[in-house]
Design a protein around this motif. Structure first.
Motif, PDB file in Angstrom:
ATOM      1  N   ALA A  22       0.784  -1.307  -0.028  1.00 10.94           N
ATOM      2  CA  ALA A  22      -0.018   0.016  -0.020  1.00 10.94           C
ATOM      3  C   ALA A  22       0.908   1.107  -0.184  1.00 10.94           C
ATOM      4  CB  ALA A  22      -1.031  -0.022   1.315  1.00 10.94           C
ATOM      5  N   ILE A  23       2.147   1.316   0.655  1.00 12.17           N
ATOM      6  CA  ILE A  23       2.749   2.623   0.865  1.00 12.17           C
ATOM      7  C   ILE A  23       3.331   2.758  -0.446  1.00 12.17           C
ATOM      8  CG2 ILE A  23       4.849   3.337   1.751  1.00 12.17           C
ATOM      9  CD1 ILE A  23       2.752   3.268   3.914  1.00 12.17           C
ATOM     10  N   ARG A  24       3.886   1.406  -1.169  1.00 20.69           N
ATOM     11  CA  ARG A  24       4.640   1.632  -2.523  1.00 20.69           C
ATOM     12  C   ARG A  24       3.432   2.019  -3.660  1.00 20.69           C
ATOM     13  NH1 ARG A  24       9.672   0.277  -2.405  1.00 20.69           N
ATOM     14  NH2 ARG A  24      10.221  -1.437  -0.776  1.00 20.69           N
ATOM     15  N   THR A  33       4.843  11.328  -1.117  1.00 19.19           N
ATOM     16  CA  THR A  33       5.700  11.965  -1.906  1.00 19.19           C
ATOM     17  C   THR A  33       7.061  11.752  -1.033  1.00 19.19           C
ATOM     18  OG1 THR A  33       4.505  13.967  -2.716  1.00 19.19           O
ATOM     19  CG2 THR A  33       6.948  14.238  -2.743  1.00 19.19           C
ATOM     20  N   PRO A  34       7.898  10.671  -1.607  1.00 22.18           N
ATOM     21  CA  PRO A  34       9.025  10.305  -0.894  1.00 22.18           C
ATOM     22  C   PRO A  34      10.258  11.281  -1.218  1.00 22.18           C
ATOM     23  CG  PRO A  34       8.857   9.044  -2.931  1.00 22.18           C
ATOM     24  CD  PRO A  34       7.675  10.015  -2.866  1.00 22.18           C
ATOM     25  N   LYS A  40      17.486   4.935  -1.694  1.00 17.96           N
ATOM     26  CA  LYS A  40      16.972   4.738  -0.507  1.00 17.96           C
ATOM     27  C   LYS A  40      15.833   5.668  -0.385  1.00 17.96           C
ATOM     28  CE  LYS A  40      17.372   4.602   4.352  1.00 17.96           C
ATOM     29  NZ  LYS A  40      17.948   4.391   5.508  1.00 17.96           N
ATOM     30  N   VAL A  41      14.666   5.000  -0.270  1.00 19.25           N
ATOM     31  CA  VAL A  41      13.164   5.847  -0.218  1.00 19.25           C
ATOM     32  C   VAL A  41      12.854   5.959   1.449  1.00 19.25           C
ATOM     33  CG1 VAL A  41      10.921   5.846  -0.373  1.00 19.25           C
ATOM     34  CG2 VAL A  41      12.388   4.578  -2.159  1.00 19.25           C
ATOM     35  N   THR A  42      12.921   7.450   1.564  1.00 21.44           N
ATOM     36  CA  THR A  42      12.561   8.093   2.821  1.00 21.44           C
ATOM     37  C   THR A  42      11.028   8.934   2.733  1.00 21.44           C
ATOM     38  OG1 THR A  42      14.803   8.188   3.299  1.00 21.44           O
ATOM     39  CG2 THR A  42      13.407   9.430   4.798  1.00 21.44           C
ATOM     40  N   GLU A  47       4.021  13.634   6.156  1.00 24.42           N
ATOM     41  CA  GLU A  47       3.618  13.113   4.758  1.00 24.42           C
ATOM     42  C   GLU A  47       2.834  11.913   5.029  1.00 24.42           C
ATOM     43  OE1 GLU A  47       3.191  13.018   0.500  1.00 24.42           O
ATOM     44  OE2 GLU A  47       4.140  14.617   1.745  1.00 24.42           O
ATOM     45  N   LEU A  48       3.169  11.178   5.965  1.00 27.93           N
ATOM     46  CA  LEU A  48       2.371   9.648   6.216  1.00 27.93           C
ATOM     47  C   LEU A  48       1.239  10.115   6.877  1.00 27.93           C
ATOM     48  CD1 LEU A  48       5.488   7.390   7.266  1.00 27.93           C
ATOM     49  CD2 LEU A  48       4.058   7.082   5.283  1.00 27.93           C
ATOM     50  N   GLU A  49       1.337  10.921   8.006  1.00 28.56           N
ATOM     51  CA  GLU A  49       0.091  11.463   8.460  1.00 28.56           C
ATOM     52  C   GLU A  49      -1.042  12.078   7.927  1.00 28.56           C
ATOM     53  OE1 GLU A  49       1.732  13.522  11.737  1.00 28.56           O
ATOM     54  OE2 GLU A  49       2.504  11.577  12.893  1.00 28.56           O
TER      55      GLU A  49
END
Length: 61
Positions: A22-24, A33-34, A40-42, A47-49
């Motif tokens: 789901a994240i990907r 938006t990573p 490396k993806v951060t 953004e998550l919230e």
């Protein structure tokens, strides 16, 4: 307990209670938006919230 500023994909899934898939998928669709350092993806906590806050309050019919 420390509040991380950002998460990798696995930790983002754990933090939000969603799957890694789901994240990907949210990244692929542009819903998240990573940031990248090399490969490396951060993803920032805010953004998550915001992404989780955008979920509907009721289950779809």
């Amino acid at each position: 307990m420390m509040n991380p500023y950002a998460f990798n994909v696995d930790d983002a899934a754990t933090y939000t209670g969603q799957s890694v898939w789901a994240i990907r998928e949210a990244i692929r669709k542009g819903d998240l938006t990573p940031s990248y350092k090399g490969t490396k993806v951060t993803i920032k906590r805010e953004e998550l919230e915001a992404w989780v806050d955008s979920f509907p309050a009721e289950k779809a019919a």
